[in-house]
Design a protein around this motif. Structure first.
Motif: not given
Lengths: 461, 461, 461, 461
Positions: B215-225, B249-254, D159-161
């Motif tokens: 899906a080209g998608e991360s389970e994580f939406s953002a990185f707090y730094v 992060l940019d490459e993964r839309h995070i 992927r499973y989630r």
């Protein structure tokens, strides 16, 4: 003090300000330049009688001279101090509240400060979770406890959660005794607190989902209550309700957390609104009027066994500004004012006068005003259809917007009227006038309301 | 201004104050009566040079006269106003920050105000969740973002969560590039940012748990730094780290959320600490020094597409005191001060002088000070064992407590030293001196530190 | 086939078996050695008439010869096959169910297999979450959907969650129309489905917590229902209830998930119990009687748009044994049996006979039996106090235990009676006799019940 | 036995079957009609040598005559029995496993049955949560524990989630010691188990997010491990790893849950794979081969203090088919077989032979096979690019699909080859041949693999 024109400011606002707050509930937004006593003044100097006083945050009047003196004095001595260190005002304010609660509730307790009502609610959730080991709580339909994520989870409106992911700790929401619109279609005169019985019977069997009779344990650790619902529309529960609720909770070891953020500090005629109902809560959360709006100071008072150092030890929670010197200094003087001055009598007297005038208005406009009520200086006017019952949100909105125009004329001068619209159906004016308001000003408010109703519902007057 | 003795205050504190904040990290707690410039004064008038300035909330000196004038003027005009209405200072402050960020980051955005850093973090979480539809975020080990429940979930310390139930949104914590104690035992000189590669490769396959390659998608939406970790011990990352991280992060839309609550407003030599690393974050959270400690005002700036009215519409969030007039007036003047005065040069010059003096001290006491570093006026001294590496928390605690006694003698008078202990191992003095500090005061601070080291570690000097 | 004595077995059981299942609800546990038709046989060969047939898993009689032949044949050809590969019986079983549902509900759909009812419930939750993007669901008080963690979260009993941490997805539980004990104390004759109105009005305003009227969106994605509550006590809802509920849900885009695990396959006189109420659910979950207890095969049928490959693509879920060859072969033959044989007529006839006999019993023992009801061959007997209303759990337990002793005498021989106790107050015998039961066997069951009542409540007969 | 053609079946499948399982990983799906020994047979009678035996569920050969006899006998006596009642086989099977584990791990414990590996994992989660009061667990990157919602939360693949909402209990995933592709780029010869040190040091300070040193308590209650990763690609950890891990966990009161669902019952040469590593886990979860694929029976064994009736009392969990008679009868005979027959020697001998042949193949095709390994009869072949390292998923897929065509020719007849593709990069053949496989059949498998490699990668042979 700005050198920008209103148009310039609005242009900047359109570009640089988030619209995610409530400013754009009115479009275009309304701007003010000065506040004093019961009035806001716009940039042309037009006064607006404010009947909502910053949602009851400025109970003691805008620009209260006594409190300004205290704030200024604190600025000159200890304007800043890391909250890791003590200062006298923090301690004295905690002690003052502690003593007042001991005398009211008959038990010892401690105060924990923070800034913003939501953060005090968050602290109360920590106290509850720590003491009970449980995460789920009850709260009321129509209830409002703030907008941090955890506070949104226990605030009834789904609208506040909808776009913000999963709320793992969503409260179970219980109907509030909103007798004008009883959810069970009962009459308060003879319902025998049917709603309370409904709640109680939900503990009858494990299948009702809340209670394990084998273990004698509830899945829910606490019940968050507003004794009088604020955002929900200044809904006043019937006598006996809270005493009955507390009994049900006590028997099941469920804590009662009393959210006094909006009603505390004499809005409802007592230091805490819950005192009107003869109940001693386990935890009290307060904020807003504590500093008369001069500082976001808020706090939690909890029963000693819930918050003693043994159970809630150093480092349990923290916030940079939690007991900031400016806020505690003003807060301490507010509490002193309430001890020096009989606000119970003041709010009873002025509240009764105001409510009587509102009821006159209701008598005149039965096709506009469906319900009125008041306790202390917390008053409600429910705008309804011609049947006096169907909520008329549109009309409430029109009256509100019309008051904001600042083109009413009363007592020989131009003026506006600041109202707040709340309620389950967004059709209730929740009135929280200044405790410094005069009878003349109340009359002025009534006159303004009268004009607004005539302007906005000419066919129903 | 109290008529109570210290003993009386401490007795009240024992009875009525929650100990759940950080006051009792020192026992008995320390109390102060006055603050001015770089000094706190105890009840006997003994001055304490403050090298931590309320954790960087009072960057511009205690009792800064200019800011007091602004606050007083606002008190006289519009001291209170419900945040549902506009006032000029709010708009101008948002515009000022918006313009500054546009010039720095090359993109438009908007500002949303609140009170307290944690509530601004909560607002940023809402913005992230709303924009991405996801709830989980990355954050750093050693990171600190506040103590509301949702902020605790993304703050590394388990201690802050342990007694408070289940945290459904616990962040995944990633090692910070703390090169003095590299978690991978690499040397920064030749590691090639190994830690960054470790993070990047965790997206290589779906089995690494974060990424669905289909899906080209991360389970994580953002990185707090935090660009420089605050509570974590003023840890400064190596060059290239953040640029590399942002690319990953940019490459993964995070999204990257930049928490500048402690380091913002020139603490690290730039308006935002992240500017030191050549990175444009998607969201910036700020607070503390925005009002120089006079008001808990905080805020979030976000990229236009994350916060425009179309996606973050009216009513998305709210707080009674969110854009309070006193706070925004002071905040606006703080920002104007930073525009009028070259704080970049000031903090660079004073910071460099201070760091040089600290390094002298390290040279003198290699068996006590294991590491020193600084960026702008954010400085760190790591107290270690004789090997210069093993963290010596006890010694750091002793030095801190000794400074609090107020019985040092320097320049002919009695004084104390206010330090802040932080760091992963609680062995780091995190120095955040006032921007108004003079070289003589820096020298005084060094002299005091010297005395404290000699007192507390006589066998290692 | 064991060479151990009962005492030896019980000693081993005490040492090596988890007691966490339901075996020790009876102490000491009861053991059986043979099953056939409507009877279980203990180790002494004493027959026990089974009126609960493995909670309706063995509807077609223990040791049904036809199904044994099918199983044996499958053992001889394709006893094992990884579920990654197809076999004919899986496809034909899915097709058979798909066709039956198309004819009943007037819409296409697909079947997904798994093992164990809970896992099918889990699959249905995945389908719901995937289709709606939401996690929260409604379910009924008194409802039971399984004991995996996610199934426990939507099963009403708090007892099933109490010791197992935080349930982030706990359902909101709605009162079931259990008219004998109406939670609102209404009479079904004239209540006008008051409970349904209560549910509907909870969508009236955003303050009721479920609905955002601005967005026209519910916080809850689906409503999990058992058309007739199983563990809840074979409670049969009044006519019109489900049709009304479906309408409310449809208007708000909330799915109805029909849990037929216990009531499916003609237990309530129709293939699916929901057919009795004229409602076409969006998802049907089934299990138990699908294989007559010979294999844990279970499954989900969902409307095409919820489960088509486009939305529920390969790899969405998986289980090693999900469509195992032995289970699908038996399941296919069960479905064929239901097509060849008019189980609607059979269950109506035998159920009516049985219910009539139960009502005789109720007539004889009004101080013991408070309520009886039945639909198809799902029957209930509610054991109450002398007032015919107060639940008498103790007596129900005693009758159950007494039946287990196997020392009744009827028709000239020793026998026992196998009952199942359920219900909100654990005072209901939920009868699920075999479809192969004869009138003589029904009479035998009534006789046994009669004896048990006389033995256990001699003072109330 | 079907009267449908393959085309008809595929047409029905397209219309009525959910594609959400793994059948459509191959398109069109493959169908089989018969299974026996090490072979599957398609509808034309073509044999396919099966080197994956239903992911190790059918270790003892398809259609094993001894087990069929047991199943048939059970059918004739007690084919069905509600799991609320006891039967001998359940008790004897629990006792047999309990005794085996006592002798292996030196401690008492109990067995709890369920159906399907995921449900046994769910039961283990209940045991862990109940014993520790905590909800969060560690698990391995590359780990697989099932597909119920709670099992998906501790299974590494996002992927499973991804499409199934918020997972409040998502595990923290730790890198597995996959030495061929060491995540830290170390060499197993001299790494000193660097990965273990990485994990251990994450408990060094509270800032690393897992540990509160003040309380001596971990945020994580248990570590779920597969001793040899199954779906992850039959990855075998280096010596010392698990012993070191267990020590780290024990010192921090973190339980080790050993998932033996795929590797248990001698797949890796011992009853439990973990025995190869000298570690006694706190909980063992098993399933699959327990019944040789004839029934989904699964189970959990736990240390007495975690599962004794005092802590895990009656009613803690439940499942209709949990200890079904057919499953326990077959399971008991499987365990007896393992006691009567030296499967440790058998799997060691056959596994060694097979691995030697695979290594020959690797020697011949170094540009195709990058890595081989084996323990007992769990073997792996990693398909790589010409460099022998880069994962070549496409080639693995082609070889797999080609084997499925059933048009290889060996030993004078037509055949196919059944492989399973796994691994982090989906480029690993995970071989789980039948324990009944002969050396001739192994040779046949190698020959088939050889042909497939030549067909699919002609340019790299």
């Amino acid at each position: 003090m700005t050198d920008k024109s209103q148009a310039e400011l609005l242009a900047l606002e359109r570009k640089y300000c988030s619209w995610g707050d409530t400013v754009h509930y009115l479009d275009p937004p309304k701007s003010f330049a000065r506040s004093e006593g019961s009035f806001l003044y716009d940039h042309d100097g037009v006064p607006y009688l404010d009947l909502q006083m910053w949602y009851s945050a400025a109970n003691f009047g805008y620009a209260n001279p006594r409190l300004h003196r205290v704030l200024t004095r604190q600025l000159e001595t200890l304007p800043q101090l890391a909250c890791q260190y003590l200062h006298a005002e923090k301690v004295e304010l905690a002690a003052a509240i502690g003593r007042l609660n001991a005398s009211r509730f008959g038990m010892g307790g401690r105060v924990h400060f923070n800034v913003g009502g939501s953060q005090a609610i968050e602290d109360s959730l920590k106290i509850v979770r720590n003491a009970t080991g449980k995460t789920l709580v009850f709260a009321f339909m129509g209830g409002y406890h703030g907008r941090t994520l955890a506070a949104s989870a226990i605030t009834s409106s789904y609208r506040y959660r909808r776009r913000f992911g999963h709320f793992s700790d969503r409260a179970h929401f219980v109907p509030f005794p909103y007798c004008f619109r009883c959810p069970y279609e009962k009459k308060v005169e003879d319902c025998g607190l049917y709603c309370l019985k409904q709640f109680e019977q939900s503990f009858d069997t494990e299948y009702n989902s809340f209670w394990d009779p084998k273990a004698g344990e509830s899945e829910f650790s606490a019940f968050y209550v507003e004794p009088i619902q604020g955002t929900g529309g200044y809904v006043i529960p019937p006598p006996g309700y809270f005493a009955g609720l507390k009994k049900i909770l006590d028997e099941r070891h469920i804590l009662m957390v009393d959210d006094e953020i909006q009603m505390g500090f004499y809005r409802a005629g007592k230091l805490w609104a819950i005192e009107n109902f003869g109940v001693a809560p386990d935890i009290v959360v307060f904020g807003k009027a504590l500093t008369n709006g001069l500082n976001p100071l808020s706090g939690v008072w909890a029963r000693e066994d819930l918050i003693s150092p043994a159970v809630f030890p150093p480092g349990s929670t923290h916030s940079t500004f939690s007991s900031n010197t400016l806020g505690t200094a003003v807060g301490l003087d507010v509490v002193r004012m309430t001890e020096e001055c009989d606000y119970e009598a003041i709010t009873r007297r002025k509240g009764a006068y105001f409510l009587a005038r509102i009821r006159d208005l209701q008598g005149r406009y039965p096709k506009v005003i469906g319900h009125t009520d008041g306790m202390g200086m917390a008053l409600r006017i429910e705008i309804c259809g011609e049947d006096g019952f169907r909520p008329d949100r549109d009309l409430a909105d029109r009256i509100f917007a019309e008051g904001m125009k600042g083109d009413l004329h009363a007592r020989g001068r131009r003026m506006g009227l600041v109202l707040d619209v709340g309620g389950y159906y967004k059709n209730v004016f929740t009135l929280a006038p200044s405790f410094t308001i005069t009878e003349q000003e109340i009359d002025l408010g009534i006159e303004a309301l009268d004009q607004l109703i005539r302007r906005c519902a000419p066919d129903r007057v």
